[in-house]
Motif scaffolding. Structure first.
Motif, short mmCIF file in Angstrom:
data_model
loop_
_atom_site.label_atom_id
_atom_site.label_comp_id
_atom_site.label_asym_id
_atom_site.label_seq_id
_atom_site.Cartn_x
_atom_site.Cartn_y
_atom_site.Cartn_z
N VAL A 1 72.66 61.19 70.82
CA VAL A 1 72.50 60.33 71.93
C VAL A 1 70.98 60.37 72.45
O VAL A 1 70.29 61.66 72.35
CB VAL A 1 73.47 60.71 73.24
N PRO A 2 70.30 59.77 73.19
CA PRO A 2 69.15 59.54 73.76
C PRO A 2 69.04 60.87 74.66
O PRO A 2 69.87 61.17 75.35
CB PRO A 2 68.98 58.39 74.38
N ALA A 3 67.86 61.49 74.53
CA ALA A 3 67.84 63.05 75.13
C ALA A 3 66.28 63.27 75.23
O ALA A 3 65.69 62.82 74.57
CB ALA A 3 68.83 64.17 74.60
N VAL B 1 71.88 61.34 77.30
CA VAL B 1 72.74 60.13 77.91
C VAL B 1 73.52 59.55 77.00
O VAL B 1 73.37 59.16 75.76
CB VAL B 1 71.73 58.72 78.41
N VAL B 2 75.02 59.27 77.04
CA VAL B 2 75.81 58.66 76.51
C VAL B 2 75.93 57.20 77.19
O VAL B 2 76.34 57.05 78.42
CB VAL B 2 77.38 59.30 76.71
N ALA B 3 75.24 56.45 76.31
CA ALA B 3 75.03 55.05 76.78
C ALA B 3 76.28 54.19 76.02
O ALA B 3 76.19 53.94 74.91
CB ALA B 3 73.50 54.40 76.44
N LEU B 4 77.23 53.68 77.00
CA LEU B 4 78.36 53.03 76.36
C LEU B 4 78.43 51.43 76.80
O LEU B 4 78.05 51.11 78.03
CB LEU B 4 79.53 53.59 77.04
N ASP B 5 78.22 50.81 76.02
CA ASP B 5 78.21 49.13 76.21
C ASP B 5 79.68 48.55 76.49
O ASP B 5 80.72 49.43 76.55
CB ASP B 5 77.56 48.45 75.03
N ASP B 6 79.81 47.49 76.61
CA ASP B 6 80.91 46.71 77.06
C ASP B 6 82.08 46.65 76.06
O ASP B 6 83.26 46.32 76.35
CB ASP B 6 80.87 45.38 77.77
N VAL C 1 70.67 57.39 68.23
CA VAL C 1 69.28 57.37 67.48
C VAL C 1 69.18 58.21 66.56
O VAL C 1 69.76 59.45 66.47
CB VAL C 1 68.15 57.64 68.47
N ARG C 2 68.55 58.18 65.32
CA ARG C 2 68.61 59.07 64.40
C ARG C 2 67.36 59.72 64.36
O ARG C 2 66.07 59.00 64.08
CB ARG C 2 69.07 58.27 63.04
N GLN C 3 67.42 61.01 64.64
CA GLN C 3 65.98 61.67 64.71
C GLN C 3 65.86 62.81 63.62
O GLN C 3 66.87 63.57 63.63
CB GLN C 3 65.87 62.19 66.04
N ALA D 1 65.04 61.08 84.99
CA ALA D 1 64.41 61.67 83.82
C ALA D 1 65.32 60.96 82.72
O ALA D 1 65.03 60.72 81.61
CB ALA D 1 64.49 63.32 83.54
N ALA D 2 66.75 61.05 82.85
CA ALA D 2 67.57 60.35 81.78
C ALA D 2 67.27 58.95 81.65
O ALA D 2 67.30 58.57 80.52
CB ALA D 2 68.99 60.57 82.25
N ALA D 3 67.02 58.13 82.71
CA ALA D 3 66.72 56.62 82.66
C ALA D 3 65.36 56.62 81.86
O ALA D 3 65.23 55.62 80.94
CB ALA D 3 66.60 56.09 83.99
N ARG D 4 64.44 57.43 82.06
CA ARG D 4 63.25 57.29 81.39
C ARG D 4 63.45 57.54 79.79
O ARG D 4 62.82 56.76 79.08
CB ARG D 4 62.29 58.50 81.87
N GLU D 5 64.12 58.55 79.61
CA GLU D 5 64.41 58.73 78.20
C GLU D 5 65.26 57.86 77.45
O GLU D 5 64.95 57.40 76.12
CB GLU D 5 65.20 60.11 78.02
N LEU D 6 66.36 57.15 78.13
CA LEU D 6 67.14 56.06 77.56
C LEU D 6 65.95 54.83 77.24
O LEU D 6 66.39 54.35 76.45
CB LEU D 6 68.08 55.69 78.46
N ALA D 7 65.10 54.78 78.09
CA ALA D 7 64.05 53.56 77.97
C ALA D 7 63.35 54.00 76.74
O ALA D 7 62.96 53.16 75.99
CB ALA D 7 63.42 53.30 79.13
#
Length: 210
Positions: free
Chosen positions: A80-82, A54-59, A66-68, A95-101
């Protein structure tokens, strides 16, 4: 070329299939495949359940990263969250929404398919779909996922999209979903987001595990 450029799924005859190793997430298999004029060859590759990112892009046009720690490459990577497609029957966007959360404590109201790719088609059947998520809000603390293992101490950073693109182009970030996703997002934004596909767009060519 008269038709638009596209990959084509091709099911060639397989005369022999062996499972060399059954792993916790991935398996190593060996197959003898008939290439026609080139004859029969044997190939070993990793079978993988697939993943989403997920490329989560804010306003403010900032990307959530995230650093993993990734042990095979002995490095902490900005990503990016994955996550894996490891819930039977779960739609890709769910699945993407679950990983983002779970990884970033974020929810999104707007979802689009950004880009699809095979991570290493010469040695693995892993596919990844990257989504663009916008309209972001935080997950209430009481509903947040309890992280463990490598995810336990992940840092979250908000980085301007153009800075992540620059980091990718100068070789400072290396995670494939991050590099592919931010470059695709940058390209799509430059076209007014017109290349975006619906969140439930089919994978092309049609992909399945035999």
């Amino acid at each position: 070329m008269s038709e638009p450029l596209h990959d084509e799924r091709t099911d060639l005859p397989i005369s022999d299939r062996r499972e060399l190793h059954s792993g916790y997430v991935m398996d190593l298999v060996s197959e003898a495949v008939d290439l026609g004029i080139a004859g029969e060859v044997r190939r070993e590759f990793v079978r993988h359940p697939g993943a989403v990112a997920v490329v989560a892009l804010d306003d403010e046009d900032r990307v959530a990263l995230v650093r993993q720690y990734r042990h095979p490459v002995r490095a902490h990577l900005w990503e990016v969250p994955a996550g894996l497609l490891d819930v039977p029957g779960e739609p890709l966007q769910a699945a993407a929404a679950r990983e983002l959360a779970e990884e970033a404590d974020l929810r999104a109201t707007t979802w689009h398919t950004l880009v699809d790719f095979f991570t290493s088609p010469g040695g693995s059947d892993e596919r990844i779909r990257i989504f663009l998520a916008r309209g972001l809000t935080g997950v209430p603390e009481s509903h947040r996922h309890q992280r463990e293992a490598e995810e336990l101490d992940m840092d979250l950073a908000w980085v301007p999209l153009q800075d992540v693109v620059a980091a990718a182009l100068t070789g400072r970030v290396h995670n494939p979903s991050t590099v592919t996703g931010v470059l695709a997002a940058h390209a799509a934004r430059g076209q007014g987001w017109s290349p975006l596909r619906p969140a439930d767009a089919p994978w092309q060519p049609a992909w399945h595990r035999d």
